[in-house]
Scaffold this motif. Structure first.
Motif, PDB file in Angstrom:
ATOM      1  N   ASP A  33      -3.337 -11.484 -14.215  1.00  0.00           N
ATOM      2  CA  ASP A  33      -3.701 -10.303 -14.987  1.00  0.00           C
ATOM      3  C   ASP A  33      -3.128  -9.015 -14.393  1.00  0.00           C
ATOM      4  O   ASP A  33      -3.751  -7.962 -14.458  1.00  0.00           O
ATOM      5  N   PHE A  34      -1.941  -9.100 -13.796  1.00  0.00           N
ATOM      6  CA  PHE A  34      -1.275  -7.900 -13.297  1.00  0.00           C
ATOM      7  C   PHE A  34      -0.912  -7.002 -14.478  1.00  0.00           C
ATOM      8  O   PHE A  34      -0.418  -7.474 -15.494  1.00  0.00           O
ATOM      9  N   LYS A  35      -1.126  -5.715 -14.311  1.00  0.00           N
ATOM     10  CA  LYS A  35      -0.840  -4.744 -15.363  1.00  0.00           C
ATOM     11  C   LYS A  35       0.379  -3.884 -15.050  1.00  0.00           C
ATOM     12  O   LYS A  35       0.897  -3.199 -15.922  1.00  0.00           O
ATOM     13  N   ARG A  36       0.799  -3.902 -13.794  1.00  0.00           N
ATOM     14  CA  ARG A  36       1.875  -3.007 -13.368  1.00  0.00           C
ATOM     15  C   ARG A  36       2.624  -3.644 -12.206  1.00  0.00           C
ATOM     16  O   ARG A  36       2.028  -4.312 -11.364  1.00  0.00           O
ATOM     17  N   PHE A  37       3.925  -3.418 -12.193  1.00  0.00           N
ATOM     18  CA  PHE A  37       4.763  -3.877 -11.095  1.00  0.00           C
ATOM     19  C   PHE A  37       5.581  -2.710 -10.574  1.00  0.00           C
ATOM     20  O   PHE A  37       5.916  -1.792 -11.329  1.00  0.00           O
ATOM     21  N   VAL A  38       5.926  -2.772  -9.300  1.00  0.00           N
ATOM     22  CA  VAL A  38       6.814  -1.784  -8.698  1.00  0.00           C
ATOM     23  C   VAL A  38       7.945  -2.505  -7.984  1.00  0.00           C
ATOM     24  O   VAL A  38       7.823  -3.673  -7.623  1.00  0.00           O
ATOM     25  N   CYS A  39       9.029  -1.789  -7.795  1.00  0.00           N
ATOM     26  CA  CYS A  39      10.123  -2.203  -6.910  1.00  0.00           C
ATOM     27  C   CYS A  39      10.457  -0.997  -6.048  1.00  0.00           C
ATOM     28  O   CYS A  39      10.662   0.100  -6.577  1.00  0.00           O
ATOM     29  N   LEU A  40      10.476  -1.189  -4.749  1.00  0.00           N
ATOM     30  CA  LEU A  40      10.878  -0.142  -3.810  1.00  0.00           C
ATOM     31  C   LEU A  40      12.318  -0.438  -3.412  1.00  0.00           C
ATOM     32  O   LEU A  40      12.598  -1.470  -2.790  1.00  0.00           O
ATOM     33  N   ILE A  41      13.222   0.472  -3.783  1.00  0.00           N
ATOM     34  CA  ILE A  41      14.643   0.184  -3.645  1.00  0.00           C
ATOM     35  C   ILE A  41      15.358   1.371  -3.006  1.00  0.00           C
ATOM     36  O   ILE A  41      15.189   2.514  -3.439  1.00  0.00           O
ATOM     37  N   GLU A  42      16.179   1.080  -2.006  1.00  0.00           N
ATOM     38  CA  GLU A  42      17.012   2.133  -1.428  1.00  0.00           C
ATOM     39  C   GLU A  42      18.023   2.596  -2.476  1.00  0.00           C
ATOM     40  O   GLU A  42      18.572   1.772  -3.219  1.00  0.00           O
ATOM     41  N   PRO A  43      18.281   3.909  -2.549  1.00  0.00           N
ATOM     42  CA  PRO A  43      19.170   4.441  -3.590  1.00  0.00           C
ATOM     43  C   PRO A  43      20.570   3.823  -3.621  1.00  0.00           C
ATOM     44  O   PRO A  43      21.189   3.765  -4.676  1.00  0.00           O
ATOM     45  N   ASP A  44      21.068   3.319  -2.484  1.00  0.00           N
ATOM     46  CA  ASP A  44      22.404   2.708  -2.441  1.00  0.00           C
ATOM     47  C   ASP A  44      22.422   1.249  -2.899  1.00  0.00           C
ATOM     48  O   ASP A  44      23.493   0.655  -3.034  1.00  0.00           O
ATOM     49  N   ASN A  45      21.255   0.673  -3.132  1.00  0.00           N
ATOM     50  CA  ASN A  45      21.174  -0.739  -3.513  1.00  0.00           C
ATOM     51  C   ASN A  45      21.330  -0.866  -5.039  1.00  0.00           C
ATOM     52  O   ASN A  45      20.394  -1.154  -5.768  1.00  0.00           O
ATOM     53  N   ILE A  46      22.541  -0.662  -5.495  1.00  0.00           N
ATOM     54  CA  ILE A  46      22.847  -0.616  -6.923  1.00  0.00           C
ATOM     55  C   ILE A  46      22.504  -1.926  -7.622  1.00  0.00           C
ATOM     56  O   ILE A  46      21.984  -1.923  -8.739  1.00  0.00           O
ATOM     57  N   ARG A  47      22.774  -3.063  -6.994  1.00  0.00           N
ATOM     58  CA  ARG A  47      22.472  -4.360  -7.621  1.00  0.00           C
ATOM     59  C   ARG A  47      20.978  -4.480  -7.933  1.00  0.00           C
ATOM     60  O   ARG A  47      20.590  -4.914  -9.012  1.00  0.00           O
ATOM     61  N   SER A  48      20.156  -4.117  -6.963  1.00  0.00           N
ATOM     62  CA  SER A  48      18.714  -4.230  -7.152  1.00  0.00           C
ATOM     63  C   SER A  48      18.209  -3.232  -8.196  1.00  0.00           C
ATOM     64  O   SER A  48      17.321  -3.552  -8.993  1.00  0.00           O
ATOM     65  N   ILE A  49      18.780  -2.055  -8.202  1.00  0.00           N
ATOM     66  CA  ILE A  49      18.406  -1.062  -9.219  1.00  0.00           C
ATOM     67  C   ILE A  49      18.730  -1.601 -10.608  1.00  0.00           C
ATOM     68  O   ILE A  49      17.917  -1.472 -11.538  1.00  0.00           O
ATOM     69  N   LYS A 102       0.876  -1.170   0.000  1.00  0.00           N
ATOM     70  CA  LYS A 102       0.000   0.000   0.000  1.00  0.00           C
ATOM     71  C   LYS A 102       0.914   1.221   0.000  1.00  0.00           C
ATOM     72  O   LYS A 102       1.662   1.451   0.946  1.00  0.00           O
ATOM     73  N   ILE A 103       0.868   1.958  -1.085  1.00  0.00           N
ATOM     74  CA  ILE A 103       1.700   3.143  -1.239  1.00  0.00           C
ATOM     75  C   ILE A 103       0.754   4.321  -1.394  1.00  0.00           C
ATOM     76  O   ILE A 103       0.045   4.425  -2.397  1.00  0.00           O
ATOM     77  N   ASN A 104       0.750   5.159  -0.351  1.00  0.00           N
ATOM     78  CA  ASN A 104      -0.263   6.212  -0.225  1.00  0.00           C
ATOM     79  C   ASN A 104      -1.626   5.523  -0.241  1.00  0.00           C
ATOM     80  O   ASN A 104      -1.868   4.659   0.556  1.00  0.00           O
ATOM     81  N   ALA A 105      -2.499   5.841  -1.167  1.00  0.00           N
ATOM     82  CA  ALA A 105      -3.813   5.201  -1.210  1.00  0.00           C
ATOM     83  C   ALA A 105      -3.860   4.067  -2.226  1.00  0.00           C
ATOM     84  O   ALA A 105      -4.888   3.425  -2.391  1.00  0.00           O
ATOM     85  N   ASP A 106      -2.750   3.826  -2.916  1.00  0.00           N
ATOM     86  CA  ASP A 106      -2.735   2.844  -4.005  1.00  0.00           C
ATOM     87  C   ASP A 106      -2.247   1.485  -3.537  1.00  0.00           C
ATOM     88  O   ASP A 106      -1.310   1.387  -2.747  1.00  0.00           O
ATOM     89  N   ARG A 107      -2.871   0.445  -4.057  1.00  0.00           N
ATOM     90  CA  ARG A 107      -2.368  -0.924  -3.872  1.00  0.00           C
ATOM     91  C   ARG A 107      -1.515  -1.258  -5.084  1.00  0.00           C
ATOM     92  O   ARG A 107      -1.978  -1.166  -6.208  1.00  0.00           O
ATOM     93  N   GLU A 108      -0.289  -1.627  -4.830  1.00  0.00           N
ATOM     94  CA  GLU A 108       0.656  -1.929  -5.894  1.00  0.00           C
ATOM     95  C   GLU A 108       1.167  -3.352  -5.713  1.00  0.00           C
ATOM     96  O   GLU A 108       1.253  -3.850  -4.592  1.00  0.00           O
ATOM     97  N   VAL A 109       1.524  -3.987  -6.811  1.00  0.00           N
ATOM     98  CA  VAL A 109       2.148  -5.307  -6.769  1.00  0.00           C
ATOM     99  C   VAL A 109       3.656  -5.101  -6.899  1.00  0.00           C
ATOM    100  O   VAL A 109       4.141  -4.639  -7.929  1.00  0.00           O
TER     101      VAL A 109
END
Length: 170
Positions: free
Chosen positions: A123-139, A84-91
Protein backbone atom coordinates in the motif's frame (compact mmCIF):
# COMPACT_ATOMS: atom_id res chain seq x y z
CA UNK A 1 11.71 -17.22 -3.93
CA UNK A 2 10.32 -15.48 -7.00
CA UNK A 3 8.04 -12.51 -6.36
CA UNK A 4 7.44 -11.12 -9.86
CA UNK A 5 7.98 -11.79 -13.51
CA UNK A 6 8.15 -9.27 -16.34
CA UNK A 7 8.53 -9.95 -20.06
CA UNK A 8 12.34 -10.15 -19.71
CA UNK A 9 13.03 -10.53 -15.99
CA UNK A 10 12.47 -12.74 -13.00
CA UNK A 11 12.45 -10.71 -9.78
CA UNK A 12 13.21 -12.75 -6.68
CA UNK A 13 14.64 -12.61 -3.19
CA UNK A 14 18.40 -12.63 -2.87
CA UNK A 15 20.04 -15.67 -1.33
CA UNK A 16 23.54 -16.10 0.06
CA UNK A 17 24.26 -18.20 -3.07
CA UNK A 18 24.09 -14.96 -5.10
CA UNK A 19 27.38 -13.76 -3.62
CA UNK A 20 29.55 -15.05 -6.46
CA UNK A 21 27.34 -13.61 -9.21
CA UNK A 22 26.69 -10.27 -7.48
CA UNK A 23 30.38 -9.65 -6.77
CA UNK A 24 31.44 -8.54 -10.27
CA UNK A 25 28.47 -6.15 -10.43
CA UNK A 26 29.06 -4.38 -7.11
CA UNK A 27 32.83 -4.40 -7.64
CA UNK A 28 32.52 -2.64 -11.01
CA UNK A 29 33.62 1.04 -10.78
CA UNK A 30 31.18 2.03 -13.55
CA UNK A 31 28.20 0.43 -11.81
CA UNK A 32 29.18 1.91 -8.45
CA UNK A 33 30.17 5.37 -9.70
CA UNK A 34 27.22 7.02 -7.95
CA UNK A 35 27.18 4.82 -4.84
CA UNK A 36 27.78 6.46 -1.46
CA UNK A 37 29.96 3.49 -0.46
CA UNK A 38 31.59 3.06 -3.87
CA UNK A 39 33.02 -0.20 -5.15
CA UNK A 40 32.27 -3.08 -2.78
CA UNK A 41 34.79 -5.63 -1.59
CA UNK A 42 33.75 -9.25 -0.90
CA UNK A 43 32.96 -8.54 2.77
CA UNK A 44 30.72 -5.58 1.84
CA UNK A 45 28.92 -7.68 -0.77
CA UNK A 46 28.25 -10.41 1.79
CA UNK A 47 26.93 -7.74 4.19
CA UNK A 48 24.78 -6.31 1.39
CA UNK A 49 23.13 -9.72 0.85
CA UNK A 50 22.74 -10.34 4.59
CA UNK A 51 21.05 -6.94 4.98
CA UNK A 52 18.65 -7.82 2.15
CA UNK A 53 17.75 -11.10 3.85
CA UNK A 54 17.01 -9.25 7.10
CA UNK A 55 14.94 -6.61 5.28
CA UNK A 56 12.61 -9.30 3.91
CA UNK A 57 11.72 -10.09 7.54
CA UNK A 58 11.59 -6.52 8.88
CA UNK A 59 10.25 -4.27 7.36
CA UNK A 60 9.05 -7.02 4.99
CA UNK A 61 10.48 -5.70 1.73
CA UNK A 62 13.80 -4.73 0.24
CA UNK A 63 15.99 -4.93 -2.81
CA UNK A 64 15.41 -7.92 -5.04
CA UNK A 65 17.62 -9.87 -7.43
CA UNK A 66 17.00 -9.33 -11.14
CA UNK A 67 17.44 -12.42 -13.28
CA UNK A 68 17.58 -12.31 -17.08
CA UNK A 69 14.91 -14.79 -18.20
CA UNK A 70 16.82 -15.78 -21.32
CA UNK A 71 20.26 -16.39 -19.79
CA UNK A 72 19.17 -17.07 -16.16
CA UNK A 73 21.99 -14.72 -15.15
CA UNK A 74 21.82 -12.39 -12.12
CA UNK A 75 22.08 -8.96 -13.73
CA UNK A 76 21.50 -6.58 -10.82
CA UNK A 77 18.85 -5.52 -8.37
CA UNK A 78 15.82 -3.33 -7.93
CA UNK A 79 13.53 -2.71 -5.00
CA UNK A 80 12.63 -0.64 -2.00
CA UNK A 81 14.33 0.71 1.06
CA UNK A 82 13.30 3.22 3.69
CA UNK A 83 15.02 6.59 3.76
CA UNK A 84 14.76 9.24 6.43
CA UNK A 85 14.78 12.59 4.69
CA UNK A 86 14.60 15.41 7.21
CA UNK A 87 11.76 14.22 9.47
CA UNK A 88 9.99 12.20 6.77
CA UNK A 89 10.20 8.47 6.12
CA UNK A 90 10.20 7.87 2.40
CA UNK A 91 10.22 4.70 0.31
CA UNK A 92 13.03 4.89 -2.21
CA UNK A 93 13.12 2.67 -5.22
CA UNK A 94 16.64 1.78 -6.18
CA UNK A 95 18.22 -0.12 -9.04
CA UNK A 96 21.61 -1.19 -10.32
CA UNK A 97 22.45 -3.31 -13.33
CA UNK A 98 25.59 -4.89 -14.71
CA UNK A 99 26.99 -2.58 -17.40
CA UNK A 100 26.39 -5.04 -20.23
CA UNK A 101 22.64 -4.68 -19.52
CA UNK A 102 22.58 -0.87 -19.60
CA UNK A 103 20.49 0.90 -22.22
CA UNK A 104 17.95 -1.88 -22.72
CA UNK A 105 15.13 -0.50 -20.54
CA UNK A 106 15.53 -3.25 -17.95
CA UNK A 107 15.81 -0.91 -14.94
CA UNK A 108 12.60 0.79 -16.05
CA UNK A 109 10.88 -2.56 -16.63
CA UNK A 110 11.85 -3.78 -13.16
CA UNK A 111 10.96 -0.51 -11.43
CA UNK A 112 7.53 -0.35 -13.10
CA UNK A 113 6.74 -3.89 -11.96
CA UNK A 114 7.92 -3.13 -8.44
CA UNK A 115 5.88 0.09 -8.27
CA UNK A 116 2.78 -1.97 -8.87
CA UNK A 117 3.93 -4.63 -6.41
CA UNK A 118 4.65 -2.00 -3.74
CA UNK A 119 1.29 -0.37 -4.22
CA UNK A 120 -0.66 -3.63 -4.13
CA UNK A 121 1.27 -5.59 -1.48
CA UNK A 122 2.44 -2.80 0.85
CA UNK A 123 0.00 0.00 0.00
CA UNK A 124 2.83 2.43 -0.79
CA UNK A 125 1.46 5.77 -1.95
CA UNK A 126 4.68 7.53 -2.89
CA UNK A 127 8.16 6.69 -4.09
CA UNK A 128 11.35 8.72 -4.22
CA UNK A 129 14.68 8.40 -5.99
CA UNK A 130 17.72 10.24 -4.66
CA UNK A 131 19.99 10.83 -7.63
CA UNK A 132 23.21 12.76 -8.14
CA UNK A 133 22.70 15.40 -10.86
CA UNK A 134 25.42 13.82 -13.08
CA UNK A 135 23.74 10.40 -13.04
CA UNK A 136 21.87 10.93 -16.30
CA UNK A 137 20.98 7.25 -16.79
CA UNK A 138 19.25 7.05 -13.42
CA UNK A 139 17.46 10.35 -13.97
CA UNK A 140 16.10 8.99 -17.27
CA UNK A 141 14.75 5.89 -15.50
CA UNK A 142 13.06 8.05 -12.86
CA UNK A 143 11.52 10.27 -15.53
CA UNK A 144 10.25 7.25 -17.49
CA UNK A 145 8.50 6.20 -14.28
CA UNK A 146 6.70 9.53 -14.17
CA UNK A 147 8.88 10.96 -11.43
CA UNK A 148 9.43 14.69 -11.23
CA UNK A 149 12.23 16.64 -9.59
CA UNK A 150 10.83 17.79 -6.26
CA UNK A 151 13.87 19.34 -4.62
CA UNK A 152 17.60 19.26 -4.12
CA UNK A 153 18.96 18.03 -0.80
CA UNK A 154 22.24 17.12 0.86
CA UNK A 155 22.28 13.39 1.55
CA UNK A 156 25.27 11.98 3.45
CA UNK A 157 27.19 15.07 2.43
CA UNK A 158 26.37 14.68 -1.27
CA UNK A 159 24.20 17.01 -3.34
CA UNK A 160 21.35 14.95 -4.76
CA UNK A 161 18.12 15.59 -6.54
CA UNK A 162 14.98 14.07 -5.05
CA UNK A 163 12.63 12.74 -7.71
CA UNK A 164 9.15 11.72 -6.56
CA UNK A 165 5.95 10.16 -7.79
CA UNK A 166 2.68 9.57 -6.01
CA UNK A 167 1.05 6.28 -7.02
CA UNK A 168 -2.16 8.01 -8.06
CA UNK A 169 -0.03 9.91 -10.63
CA UNK A 170 1.64 6.76 -12.05
Amino acid sequence: MQILETPRLIIRYFTIRDLENLSPILADPQVMEFSIIGVHNSQQIRQFIEQRLLSYIEPGFGLYALIDKQTKELIGYCGFFLQKINADREVEIGYRLATKYWGRGLATEAAQALYQYGRQKFDFKRFVCLIEPDNIRSIRVAQKLGMKLEKQIIYYGINVEMYTVNIDQF
